[in-house]
Motif scaffolding. Structure first.
Motif, PDB file in Angstrom:
ATOM      1  N   LEU A   1     -48.301  24.654 -39.565  1.00 19.62           N
ATOM      2  CA  LEU A   1     -49.260  24.289 -40.587  1.00 19.62           C
ATOM      3  C   LEU A   1     -48.965  22.877 -41.085  1.00 19.62           C
ATOM      4  O   LEU A   1     -47.831  22.393 -40.975  1.00 19.62           O
ATOM      5  CB  LEU A   1     -49.200  25.261 -41.772  1.00 19.62           C
ATOM      6  CG  LEU A   1     -49.241  26.763 -41.478  1.00 19.62           C
ATOM      7  CD1 LEU A   1     -49.152  27.553 -42.779  1.00 19.62           C
ATOM      8  CD2 LEU A   1     -50.502  27.130 -40.712  1.00 19.62           C
ATOM      9  N   GLU A   2     -49.992  22.246 -41.670  1.00 29.59           N
ATOM     10  CA  GLU A   2     -49.804  20.890 -42.207  1.00 29.59           C
ATOM     11  C   GLU A   2     -50.585  20.728 -43.491  1.00 29.59           C
ATOM     12  O   GLU A   2     -51.704  21.225 -43.634  1.00 29.59           O
ATOM     13  CB  GLU A   2     -50.278  19.848 -41.191  1.00 29.59           C
ATOM     14  CG  GLU A   2     -50.020  18.402 -41.607  1.00 29.59           C
ATOM     15  CD  GLU A   2     -51.124  17.799 -42.462  1.00 29.59           C
ATOM     16  OE1 GLU A   2     -50.859  16.823 -43.183  1.00 29.59           O
ATOM     17  OE2 GLU A   2     -52.264  18.335 -42.416  1.00 29.59           O
ATOM     18  N   GLU A   3     -49.955  20.044 -44.457  1.00 29.01           N
ATOM     19  CA  GLU A   3     -50.655  19.673 -45.677  1.00 29.01           C
ATOM     20  C   GLU A   3     -50.059  18.376 -46.211  1.00 29.01           C
ATOM     21  O   GLU A   3     -48.871  18.329 -46.562  1.00 29.01           O
ATOM     22  CB  GLU A   3     -50.561  20.762 -46.742  1.00 29.01           C
ATOM     23  CG  GLU A   3     -51.314  20.411 -48.023  1.00 29.01           C
ATOM     24  CD  GLU A   3     -51.388  21.578 -48.996  1.00 29.01           C
ATOM     25  OE1 GLU A   3     -52.007  22.597 -48.638  1.00 29.01           O
ATOM     26  OE2 GLU A   3     -50.815  21.472 -50.091  1.00 29.01           O
ATOM     27  N   ASP A   4     -50.851  17.336 -46.246  1.00 28.23           N
ATOM     28  CA  ASP A   4     -50.435  16.036 -46.779  1.00 28.23           C
ATOM     29  C   ASP A   4     -49.106  15.563 -46.181  1.00 28.23           C
ATOM     30  O   ASP A   4     -48.238  15.037 -46.895  1.00 28.23           O
ATOM     31  CB  ASP A   4     -50.324  16.103 -48.303  1.00 28.23           C
ATOM     32  CG  ASP A   4     -51.668  16.374 -48.971  1.00 28.23           C
ATOM     33  OD1 ASP A   4     -52.705  15.970 -48.387  1.00 28.23           O
ATOM     34  OD2 ASP A   4     -51.687  16.990 -50.046  1.00 28.23           O
ATOM     35  N   GLY A   5     -48.952  15.745 -44.888  1.00 27.47           N
ATOM     36  CA  GLY A   5     -47.747  15.284 -44.205  1.00 27.47           C
ATOM     37  C   GLY A   5     -46.606  16.264 -44.183  1.00 27.47           C
ATOM     38  O   GLY A   5     -45.604  16.054 -43.477  1.00 27.47           O
ATOM     39  N   THR A   6     -46.691  17.358 -44.930  1.00 27.08           N
ATOM     40  CA  THR A   6     -45.675  18.411 -44.900  1.00 27.08           C
ATOM     41  C   THR A   6     -45.973  19.347 -43.734  1.00 27.08           C
ATOM     42  O   THR A   6     -47.107  19.805 -43.573  1.00 27.08           O
ATOM     43  CB  THR A   6     -45.680  19.213 -46.219  1.00 27.08           C
ATOM     44  OG1 THR A   6     -45.311  18.350 -47.295  1.00 27.08           O
ATOM     45  CG2 THR A   6     -44.690  20.369 -46.157  1.00 27.08           C
ATOM     46  N   LEU A   7     -44.967  19.628 -42.927  1.00 23.62           N
ATOM     47  CA  LEU A   7     -45.103  20.532 -41.787  1.00 23.62           C
ATOM     48  C   LEU A   7     -44.390  21.846 -42.092  1.00 23.62           C
ATOM     49  O   LEU A   7     -43.240  21.848 -42.544  1.00 23.62           O
ATOM     50  CB  LEU A   7     -44.514  19.903 -40.528  1.00 23.62           C
ATOM     51  CG  LEU A   7     -45.185  18.620 -40.043  1.00 23.62           C
ATOM     52  CD1 LEU A   7     -44.447  18.062 -38.822  1.00 23.62           C
ATOM     53  CD2 LEU A   7     -46.665  18.853 -39.709  1.00 23.62           C
ATOM     54  N   LEU A   8     -45.090  22.943 -41.842  1.00 19.71           N
ATOM     55  CA  LEU A   8     -44.543  24.271 -42.116  1.00 19.71           C
ATOM     56  C   LEU A   8     -44.656  25.106 -40.853  1.00 19.71           C
ATOM     57  O   LEU A   8     -45.771  25.366 -40.374  1.00 19.71           O
ATOM     58  CB  LEU A   8     -45.303  24.937 -43.277  1.00 19.71           C
ATOM     59  CG  LEU A   8     -45.403  24.096 -44.554  1.00 19.71           C
ATOM     60  CD1 LEU A   8     -46.799  23.510 -44.695  1.00 19.71           C
ATOM     61  CD2 LEU A   8     -45.052  24.919 -45.775  1.00 19.71           C
ATOM     62  N   GLY A   9     -43.532  25.499 -40.293  1.00 19.60           N
ATOM     63  CA  GLY A   9     -43.538  26.182 -38.999  1.00 19.60           C
ATOM     64  C   GLY A   9     -42.911  27.566 -39.039  1.00 19.60           C
ATOM     65  O   GLY A   9     -42.114  27.879 -39.931  1.00 19.60           O
ATOM     66  N   ARG A  10     -43.306  28.355 -38.074  1.00 19.82           N
ATOM     67  CA  ARG A  10     -42.672  29.662 -37.807  1.00 19.82           C
ATOM     68  C   ARG A  10     -42.126  29.613 -36.400  1.00 19.82           C
ATOM     69  O   ARG A  10     -42.875  29.431 -35.434  1.00 19.82           O
ATOM     70  CB  ARG A  10     -43.674  30.819 -37.924  1.00 19.82           C
ATOM     71  CG  ARG A  10     -44.213  31.080 -39.303  1.00 19.82           C
ATOM     72  CD  ARG A  10     -45.196  32.257 -39.265  1.00 19.82           C
ATOM     73  NE  ARG A  10     -44.556  33.451 -38.739  1.00 19.82           N
ATOM     74  CZ  ARG A  10     -45.053  34.196 -37.749  1.00 19.82           C
ATOM     75  NH1 ARG A  10     -46.184  33.854 -37.152  1.00 19.82           N
ATOM     76  NH2 ARG A  10     -44.401  35.269 -37.342  1.00 19.82           N
ATOM     77  N   TRP A  11     -40.808  29.759 -36.271  1.00 18.94           N
ATOM     78  CA  TRP A  11     -40.161  29.796 -34.964  1.00 18.94           C
ATOM     79  C   TRP A  11     -39.572  31.172 -34.752  1.00 18.94           C
ATOM     80  O   TRP A  11     -38.815  31.674 -35.607  1.00 18.94           O
ATOM     81  CB  TRP A  11     -39.043  28.748 -34.885  1.00 18.94           C
ATOM     82  CG  TRP A  11     -39.518  27.347 -34.688  1.00 18.94           C
ATOM     83  CD1 TRP A  11     -39.684  26.679 -33.514  1.00 18.94           C
ATOM     84  CD2 TRP A  11     -39.906  26.415 -35.711  1.00 18.94           C
ATOM     85  NE1 TRP A  11     -40.137  25.402 -33.739  1.00 18.94           N
ATOM     86  CE2 TRP A  11     -40.282  25.213 -35.083  1.00 18.94           C
ATOM     87  CE3 TRP A  11     -39.963  26.475 -37.108  1.00 18.94           C
ATOM     88  CZ2 TRP A  11     -40.693  24.086 -35.787  1.00 18.94           C
ATOM     89  CZ3 TRP A  11     -40.392  25.378 -37.816  1.00 18.94           C
ATOM     90  CH2 TRP A  11     -40.751  24.192 -37.152  1.00 18.94           C
ATOM     91  N   LEU A  12     -39.905  31.799 -33.646  1.00 16.87           N
ATOM     92  CA  LEU A  12     -39.360  33.110 -33.303  1.00 16.87           C
ATOM     93  C   LEU A  12     -38.036  32.923 -32.561  1.00 16.87           C
ATOM     94  O   LEU A  12     -37.903  32.052 -31.693  1.00 16.87           O
ATOM     95  CB  LEU A  12     -40.345  33.901 -32.433  1.00 16.87           C
ATOM     96  CG  LEU A  12     -41.759  34.045 -33.007  1.00 16.87           C
ATOM     97  CD1 LEU A  12     -42.603  34.903 -32.065  1.00 16.87           C
ATOM     98  CD2 LEU A  12     -41.737  34.623 -34.411  1.00 16.87           C
ATOM     99  N   VAL A  13     -37.061  33.743 -32.915  1.00 17.66           N
ATOM    100  CA  VAL A  13     -35.764  33.712 -32.251  1.00 17.66           C
ATOM    101  C   VAL A  13     -35.883  34.516 -30.961  1.00 17.66           C
ATOM    102  O   VAL A  13     -36.190  35.718 -31.011  1.00 17.66           O
ATOM    103  CB  VAL A  13     -34.649  34.290 -33.145  1.00 17.66           C
ATOM    104  CG1 VAL A  13     -33.308  34.212 -32.438  1.00 17.66           C
ATOM    105  CG2 VAL A  13     -34.605  33.547 -34.479  1.00 17.66           C
ATOM    106  N   THR A  14     -35.705  33.877 -29.838  1.00 16.73           N
ATOM    107  CA  THR A  14     -35.872  34.555 -28.551  1.00 16.73           C
ATOM    108  C   THR A  14     -34.525  35.021 -28.020  1.00 16.73           C
ATOM    109  O   THR A  14     -33.500  34.403 -28.292  1.00 16.73           O
ATOM    110  CB  THR A  14     -36.535  33.637 -27.528  1.00 16.73           C
ATOM    111  OG1 THR A  14     -35.721  32.471 -27.351  1.00 16.73           O
ATOM    112  CG2 THR A  14     -37.910  33.196 -28.004  1.00 16.73           C
ATOM    113  N   PRO A  15     -34.508  36.134 -27.266  1.00 13.43           N
ATOM    114  CA  PRO A  15     -33.245  36.677 -26.743  1.00 13.43           C
ATOM    115  C   PRO A  15     -32.540  35.654 -25.840  1.00 13.43           C
ATOM    116  O   PRO A  15     -33.210  34.868 -25.165  1.00 13.43           O
ATOM    117  CB  PRO A  15     -33.692  37.899 -25.946  1.00 13.43           C
ATOM    118  CG  PRO A  15     -35.020  38.292 -26.531  1.00 13.43           C
ATOM    119  CD  PRO A  15     -35.662  37.001 -26.947  1.00 13.43           C
TER     120      PRO A  15
END
Length: 227
Positions: free
Chosen positions: A213-227
């Motif tokens: 996601l992005e808002e005014d230059g802020t990045l917000l991510g979801r990273w899944l931990v993979t085996p």
């Protein structure tokens, strides 16, 4: 706030309901860790707290994650530094010493719980303050975080939100207890010798980007931990 990758990508500003859909856990039990960092890698600003670098976009996601969670899992050091107080859902403090942070004492039954180990030097004090049922002894000299996840799931707490700190994030990933890293990168640089979002012995774990996601230059991510 708009989605660049993942659900609702390209659909414009996300409503609160859409944001909750983006962060809904894909299965349970599920443990996510939420952290914030500057672009140059600092987990705090000049106050030594994460609150000195977060912003409105990060706060909106933070509030969404708390609404979705069944319980909050936090390291004792972070709870003390950030001034945690009892919430409207259980706060589970992880500590090898079993020392209950001062501001988390006196809460209603079960609203503050302790995850610790048998060798903890404040174990009996924690039991007196919180009650035996709310002190989880998981291991002899270190806290078994996978067992903690299973123990809480048995009690119906299946969607867990950890808010760090850096040592706990590293340990949750190293022990295979974390399913997801939710991280915000704010458009700031602070330099100095501030902590990173992880600390401790080296690990090498692959992450898969699921949402950005992005808002005014802020990045917000979801990273899944993979085996």
């Amino acid at each position: 706030m708009r989605a660049l990758i993942g659900p609702h990508a390209g659909t414009g500003d996300l409503t609160d309901e859409q944001l909750a859909e983006v962060y809904a856990p894909p299965s349970t039990p599920w443990l996510r860790v939420n952290m914030v960092s500057t672009v140059d890698g600092s987990a705090t600003g000049d106050s030594g707290k994460s609150g000195s670098i977060n912003n409105d976009a990060d706060k909106r996601v933070f509030d969404t994650l708390r609404r979705l969670a069944d319980a909050i899992v936090v390291g004792a050091g972070t709870a003390r530094i950030e001034g945690y107080r009892p919430a409207d859902k259980p706060t589970v403090v992880v500590s090898r010493h079993a020392e209950v942070p001062e501001k988390l004492r006196g809460a209603g039954p079960g609203l503050v719980q302790m995850a610790t180990c048998a060798a903890a030097d404040h174990l009996e004090e924690a039991r007196t303050l919180l009650g035996n049922d709310h002190v989880h002894v998981l291991g002899s000299h270190r806290v078994d975080l996978s067992d903690l996840k299973a123990r809480l799931a048995e009690r119906g707490l299946t969607h867990l939100l950890s808010e760090g700190g850096p040592h706990l994030l590293r340990d949750l990933v190293a022990q295979g207890a974390a399913d997801e890293l939710t991280a915000t990168f704010v458009p700031r640089m602070v330099a100095g010798s501030h902590p990173r979002i992880t600390d401790g012995p080296e690990i090498d774990v692959h992450l898969e980007l699921a949402t950005l996601l992005e808002e005014d230059g802020t990045l917000l991510g979801r990273w899944l931990v993979t085996p």
